[in-house]
Design an enzyme around this catalytic site. Structure first.
Site, PDB file in Angstrom:
ATOM      1  N   HIS A 173       0.871  -1.178   0.000  1.00  0.00           N
ATOM      2  CA  HIS A 173       0.000   0.000   0.000  1.00  0.00           C
ATOM      3  C   HIS A 173       0.905   1.224   0.000  1.00  0.00           C
ATOM      4  O   HIS A 173       2.097   1.126   0.292  1.00  0.00           O
ATOM      5  CB  HIS A 173      -0.942   0.006   1.214  1.00  0.00           C
ATOM      6  CG  HIS A 173      -0.228   0.119   2.521  1.00  0.00           C
ATOM      7  ND1 HIS A 173       0.364  -0.950   3.149  1.00  0.00           N
ATOM      8  CD2 HIS A 173       0.011   1.186   3.325  1.00  0.00           C
ATOM      9  CE1 HIS A 173       0.924  -0.553   4.279  1.00  0.00           C
ATOM     10  NE2 HIS A 173       0.731   0.748   4.414  1.00  0.00           N
ATOM     11  N   HIS A 207       8.763   7.402  -5.181  1.00  0.00           N
ATOM     12  CA  HIS A 207       8.135   6.555  -6.200  1.00  0.00           C
ATOM     13  C   HIS A 207       8.795   5.177  -6.272  1.00  0.00           C
ATOM     14  O   HIS A 207       8.997   4.623  -7.352  1.00  0.00           O
ATOM     15  CB  HIS A 207       8.115   7.250  -7.566  1.00  0.00           C
ATOM     16  CG  HIS A 207       7.096   8.335  -7.627  1.00  0.00           C
ATOM     17  ND1 HIS A 207       7.370   9.597  -7.151  1.00  0.00           N
ATOM     18  CD2 HIS A 207       5.821   8.345  -8.074  1.00  0.00           C
ATOM     19  CE1 HIS A 207       6.306  10.354  -7.305  1.00  0.00           C
ATOM     20  NE2 HIS A 207       5.344   9.619  -7.853  1.00  0.00           N
TER      21      HIS A 207
END
Length: 147
Positions: A45, A86
């Site tokens: 997540h 990222h």
């Protein structure tokens, strides 16, 4: 004339996005599910983290700075943005991929602190690293260790 110089605290704030799975390599799958719940999702997540790096030191009488914020920004980019932004913390970041550290915000804060501390000039002290994982969850690490 006094040799004492005023000491100031300088904070730089950056934001990065990353995903992770709360999963300890030292526990069974059942224990991981029981401890970490939905945060143990096998696919992970994500979070939009806000990291605050605060340094302290004497104000240089020539430059008027504790540290040039451009230098501090470069250090944060080297330690945080280039490594974690990222990325999947557990798969892409060696501090988690190659160890048994669980990618909790506590450990992310610790890893960032140690990385930044090693790159600071000797006259600058890393006061704290604070990470906002969510609007409600914040972790601070100040370089303290249990005796």
């Amino acid at each position: 004339m006094s040799d004492r110089r005023p000491v100031a605290y300088v904070t730089r704030i950056e934001c990065f996005s990353a995903c992770h799975r709360l999963h300890s390599k030292l526990l069974s799958d059942e224990d991981n599910k029981a401890i970490f719940g939905k945060c143990n999702n096998p696919n992970g997540h994500g979070h939009n983290y806000k990291v605050e790096v605060t340094v302290k030191g004497p104000i240089d009488e020539t430059t008027g700075m504790v540290i040039n914020v451009h230098d501090l920004k470069k250090i944060i980019n080297d330690v945080v943005m280039d490594v974690m932004d990222h990325k999947h913390l557990d798969l892409d970041v060696p501090a988690f991929r190659d160890t048994t550290l669980v990618s909790t915000t506590e450990n992310v804060t610790y890893v960032i602190y140690e990385g930044i501390r090693k790159q600071l000039p000797s006259h600058v002290h890393l006061y704290e690293v604070k990470i906002h994982e969510t609007d409600k969850n914040v972790v601070i690490f100040k370089g303290e260790y249990d005796e």
